[in-house]
Design a protein around this motif. Structure first.
Motif, PDB file in Angstrom:
ATOM      1  N   ASP A   1      -2.132   2.836  -3.964  1.00 16.39           N
ATOM      2  CA  ASP A   1      -3.092   2.416  -3.656  1.00 16.39           C
ATOM      3  C   ASP A   1      -3.719   1.200  -4.544  1.00 16.39           C
ATOM      4  O   ASP A   1      -3.310   0.751  -6.177  1.00 16.39           O
ATOM      5  CB  ASP A   1      -4.135   3.645  -3.776  1.00 16.39           C
ATOM      6  N   LEU A   2      -5.073   0.417  -3.984  1.00 21.82           N
ATOM      7  CA  LEU A   2      -5.773   0.023  -4.586  1.00 21.82           C
ATOM      8  C   LEU A   2      -6.130   0.054  -5.718  1.00 21.82           C
ATOM      9  O   LEU A   2      -6.657  -0.881  -6.699  1.00 21.82           O
ATOM     10  CB  LEU A   2      -6.642  -0.991  -3.307  1.00 21.82           C
TER      11      LEU A   2
ATOM     12  N   VAL B   1       0.728  -1.186  -0.153  1.00 27.00           N
ATOM     13  CA  VAL B   1      -0.270  -0.197  -0.276  1.00 27.00           C
ATOM     14  C   VAL B   1       1.063   1.389  -0.037  1.00 27.00           C
ATOM     15  O   VAL B   1       0.548   2.488  -0.484  1.00 27.00           O
ATOM     16  CB  VAL B   1      -1.152   0.135   1.184  1.00 27.00           C
TER      17      VAL B   1
ATOM     18  N   VAL C   1      -7.708  -3.032   5.218  1.00 28.01           N
ATOM     19  CA  VAL C   1      -6.554  -2.530   5.021  1.00 28.01           C
ATOM     20  C   VAL C   1      -6.202  -1.265   6.126  1.00 28.01           C
ATOM     21  O   VAL C   1      -5.020  -1.600   7.019  1.00 28.01           O
ATOM     22  CB  VAL C   1      -6.299  -1.999   3.584  1.00 28.01           C
TER      23      VAL C   1
ATOM     24  N   GLN D   1     -10.391  -1.900   1.185  1.00 29.12           N
ATOM     25  CA  GLN D   1      -9.832  -0.813   1.617  1.00 29.12           C
ATOM     26  C   GLN D   1      -9.967  -0.822   2.962  1.00 29.12           C
ATOM     27  O   GLN D   1      -9.365  -0.494   3.615  1.00 29.12           O
ATOM     28  CB  GLN D   1     -10.353   0.760   0.413  1.00 29.12           C
TER      29      GLN D   1
ATOM     30  N   VAL E   1      -2.483  -7.351  -2.467  1.00 25.22           N
ATOM     31  CA  VAL E   1      -3.253  -7.235  -1.141  1.00 25.22           C
ATOM     32  C   VAL E   1      -4.037  -8.093  -0.647  1.00 25.22           C
ATOM     33  O   VAL E   1      -4.024  -8.826   0.268  1.00 25.22           O
ATOM     34  CB  VAL E   1      -3.391  -5.959  -0.606  1.00 25.22           C
TER      35      VAL E   1
END
Length: 111
Positions: free
Chosen positions: A27-28, A23, A90, A87, A37
């Motif tokens: 970002d995702l 991360v 995480v 998100q 992730v």
């Protein structure tokens, strides 16, 4: 507590650390970060599934069955994986999980 159980707890903390590193790189919304992730969350769920219930009972505030269930969902329904859920996991769930696992490790070390 077996050595195998200690290794599973270590696997969880290592996966959390690795997620944090992923991360930090992006970002995702980046497909590679998202996939990386997701795979680490699957590893966490797999490790949790391998831990004995009598150990997990020392941290009753953690929804262990949901952690394991998320593993199943991520592994078998990967096309339906929500970025928002990953998100939130995480940002909100992993720090709490990490603290619980650290307490379990300390408990194991005391035995």
């Amino acid at each position: 507590m077996t050595r195998r159980d200690q290794q599973r707890l270590y696997d969880i903390t290592t996966a959390i650390d690795t997620i944090r590193q992923h991360v930090n790189r992006g970002d995702l919304s980046d497909g590679l970060i998202f996939d990386a992730v997701r795979v680490r969350l699957i590893e966490i769920g797999e490790a949790v599934k391998a831990l004995p219930n009598d150990l997990l009972e020392h941290e009753p505030g953690v929804p262990w069955s949901e952690v394991a269930g998320m593993r199943d969902r991520l592994a078998h329904h990967y096309f339906d994986t929500s970025h928002a859920i990953l998100q939130a996991t995480v940002e909100h769930d992993l720090p709490e999980l990490e603290q619980a696992v650290q307490r379990l490790q300390a408990h194991v070390d005391d035995d």
